[in-house]
Design an enzyme around this catalytic site. Sequence first.
Site, PDB file in Angstrom:
ATOM      1  N   HIS A   1      20.684  -7.106   5.802  1.00  0.00           N
ATOM      2  CA  HIS A   1      20.407  -7.836   7.113  1.00  0.00           C
ATOM      3  C   HIS A   1      19.131  -7.543   7.870  1.00  0.00           C
ATOM      4  CE1 HIS A   1      22.074  -9.307  11.030  1.00  0.00           C
ATOM      5  NE2 HIS A   1      21.350  -8.150  11.523  1.00  0.00           N
ATOM      6  N   GLU A   2      18.973  -6.015   7.821  1.00  0.00           N
ATOM      7  CA  GLU A   2      17.679  -5.623   8.417  1.00  0.00           C
ATOM      8  C   GLU A   2      16.294  -6.210   7.637  1.00  0.00           C
ATOM      9  OE1 GLU A   2      17.807  -4.667  11.207  1.00  0.00           O
ATOM     10  OE2 GLU A   2      20.006  -4.225  11.256  1.00  0.00           O
TER      11      GLU A   2
ATOM     12  N   GLU B   1      17.637 -13.429  14.391  1.00  0.00           N
ATOM     13  CA  GLU B   1      18.934 -13.110  13.675  1.00  0.00           C
ATOM     14  C   GLU B   1      19.212 -14.330  12.743  1.00  0.00           C
ATOM     15  OE1 GLU B   1      20.172 -10.487  14.818  1.00  0.00           O
ATOM     16  OE2 GLU B   1      22.110 -10.515  13.892  1.00  0.00           O
TER      17      GLU B   1
END
Lengths: 510, 510
Positions: B274-275, B304
């Site tokens: 995700h990061e 996002e």
Amino acid sequence: MTNQAVDQSIEKALASFKELDEKITHLSSIAALIGWDQKVIAPKKGRSTFANASGTLSTEIFKLSVSSEMGGLLDILSTPEAAAQLDDISKAQVREHKENYDRSKKIPTDLYKEYAVLTAQANDVWEAARANNDFGSYQPFLEKIVEFKRKVAEIYGYEKHPYDALLNEFEPGLTVEKLDPLFAKLRESSVALLKRIQASPNQPLVSIFEQNYNVEKQREFNKYILPIIGFDTEGGRLDETAHPFAQTINTGDVRLTTRYLEDNVRSAIFGTIHEAGHGIYEQNIDEKYEGTVLQSGSSFGVHESQSRFLENMVARSESFWKYFYTTLQTYFPEQLNAVKLEDFYRAVNAVEPSLIRVEADELTYNLHIMVRYEIEKALIGGEIEVKDLPEVWNKKMEDYLGITPETDSVGVLQDIHWSFGGFGYFPSYSLGNLYAAQILNKIQQDLPDFYETIEKGEFGKIQGWLKDKIHQHGKFLTPNELIVNATGEELNAQYLVDYLEEKYSKVYGL
Amino acid sequence: MTNQAVDQSIEKALASFKELDEKITHLSSIAALIGWDQKVIAPKKGRSTFANASGTLSTEIFKLSVSSEMGGLLDILSTPEAAAQLDDISKAQVREHKENYDRSKKIPTDLYKEYAVLTAQANDVWEAARANNDFGSYQPFLEKIVEFKRKVAEIYGYEKHPYDALLNEFEPGLTVEKLDPLFAKLRESSVALLKRIQASPNQPLVSIFEQNYNVEKQREFNKYILPIIGFDTEGGRLDETAHPFAQTINTGDVRLTTRYLEDNVRSAIFGTIHEAGHGIYEQNIDEKYEGTVLQSGSSFGVHESQSRFLENMVARSESFWKYFYTTLQTYFPEQLNAVKLEDFYRAVNAVEPSLIRVEADELTYNLHIMVRYEIEKALIGGEIEVKDLPEVWNKKMEDYLGITPETDSVGVLQDIHWSFGGFGYFPSYSLGNLYAAQILNKIQQDLPDFYETIEKGEFGKIQGWLKDKIHQHGKFLTPNELIVNATGEELNAQYLVDYLEEKYSKVYGL
């Protein structure tokens, strides 16, 4: 103006000055942190871009410290009326900013810009010259730098020797007149002592260090000793870089680096302890100086005294290894179980004249500094010229250390300092040793069980003494005030001379 | 003035504006680095002192961005004459600063100061209230924050719904009118899908994750996948923090953090990926935006979308694990050798309604956001009051997720966002999912072998597409321009609805 009006304007100026000092200090603390980050952990790819951001911050700090606002406030706060009214801390803050402001303002902007470009180029040229053993290519750049430094000395002004003006940047108040006899005494006794050491049949066995020492184990051992010797590991870090250094962010955040060499266990241990000496100094500065220009060490020389004291006077003592040696043996049983404590102690104090300053031992290190001090003094004083340097360098190395560099790369080209114009910096290293020996003499009078506590691995009393006499005062006291305050007298070379004589008599059975 | 005189003054203003933008950007890059440092590696002891230094820098950046100099330059550069003359990049720079300047200038300084004090207090009160399950103690603070936010919405101004004014801060151009139908469609289909999933007899076995997974091995595995999926490890770092995040210093220095849990191997893997999605976005921004306000992502929602796309659409696909699963098994043979690929794939896509947003799966996460979105909208619109929140919260949780919090601590008190006044932030998370699904649809049209390349561990073409269509543009394009540019249409919820339907039909055999 009435007296009351004067008082009010001083009070107002003081408030503005303190606000400005705090702002400069805050931004400098940020500059310190980002400098550390880029040297230690930042990914390479982002560094050149970030250098632009760092440049913007440095420019901002510089502008504030030489701003017309600063100038105006210093004018008001430097008057006799103000002096009568300010408390001692405020006076010290004004003193520090005024020195910096006056120095910066004296150099014409054009000249400064020219110099910035010159040193940026000179650094690259020096690197290449050292790599290629080509002093000739560096010479014209160094000539211009020396010319600039001579000009700067005239602009700053001095009483007796132009080199004083440069010394003063690193060690406020120091002059050639004071330094010459100190260094002469140290040099003469060291040269004589070195000859006796070399003639001794009792040479220590340094080959014990040159075995294979697992880096992970070295890392553990270094992390193990740090808190014991007085470094607050909760208020700092230990990282790794090719060139070890200590960087303070604030008194609660002091960052050290060290370097582990698989084939040299000494390097990291004494490197770490050396940087810890710098770090403990900064951790112990009184909180009341936080956020002011006084939240750092008194001078380069005093700072170096704290790293040298811990590295040499403490960690190269027999007492130190009486405590730590058995633990070191458990980390490296294969390498050290057959080596007796006494042999280990003698080996960490071995004297070996070598060409390279940064690899020098406790005794010959000062001789490397004497070579540089005498050359700098003569260069700035106009007694020699840059073209003479290789010859002068080699002659002095032969005279003091008994060895002559075969190439300039391992001779006159070895140090970075001159390429950035750092004339006046080198003496700090030996000043550190002189201060340290004088402190050792005094601390033993105050703490007669000095070595006994080290032998027990108890460093609290020693660090307490250092904090009380040296560390806590930050930049509040000048170097001279500090050493008189701590030891009762001005700097005296006899202490280091005696210390070296005593230590090496024991190590070499002279 | 003649036309030429106008042109000259615009040109001059533009040069000053770009200089000011660069200064703000440089100092912001430094603020980003020191923020990262204090969160990730700074020793605790120095942090409160350093916070003062950070505060000085933030104040400086804020002052520059709302300075009268900035105001004057924006006035000149926002005229029709200027618009006709500026290139598109300059226009985008002006647009970004003008939005920020206008917003900041509209809030009276006194009101802003009052609010800063209020949110600082509210944060502490919220932490205690959550710990003690005591909504009552938090209520008066939250009431004041909501009151302030309602005022701010009026001051900023809006066309139809006051919440639009707040949404706009996080997703420029977004309104309730646009968002309501998108979210309604997503909510209705997700609630229905969840019921079918829960009724399915084919439940995946999530207990496979809850074995003991050695942290050092997890660390190695995470570092192994990062460069493969497209994160440039030479232009970034991976560290560890309790709350993972991504922080950009510049395009060559993007820092991720993750968190390793011994009893939950999923957490770090999907957290890191995700990061990395956030990080790859920033690494791929065109260098021409370096040193300008445009050197960051287009909006919170678009940012996002990139983290969710990589985490969910890519790393929760069967193709992804066809490539990586055997390697993961070699890291954890005891735990995974008996688990078939299909069962592993199904387990990483398990749906389990839970009370806590940050632990939610890909499907129910959006329902958590719907609860918050609807509450925020109604609060700012004045349809409900803060005192009603626990009841409204629990009712919506029951309606959408089928579960009711037993305490407010795991209900309305769970998120930090409202305590710092972050109304309008939550929708970004689901917007990210909506954008991501729309991008997935388009990228498969452009790269028909999308899943085949993933299956081979080749991410170059996919990252190339993302860079071309999304990443490189930085903040140059607004979110709406960007999504239309990349996919050919405005945001359309159908893509996410279809994607979820298809995925869970497969995973749960619906």
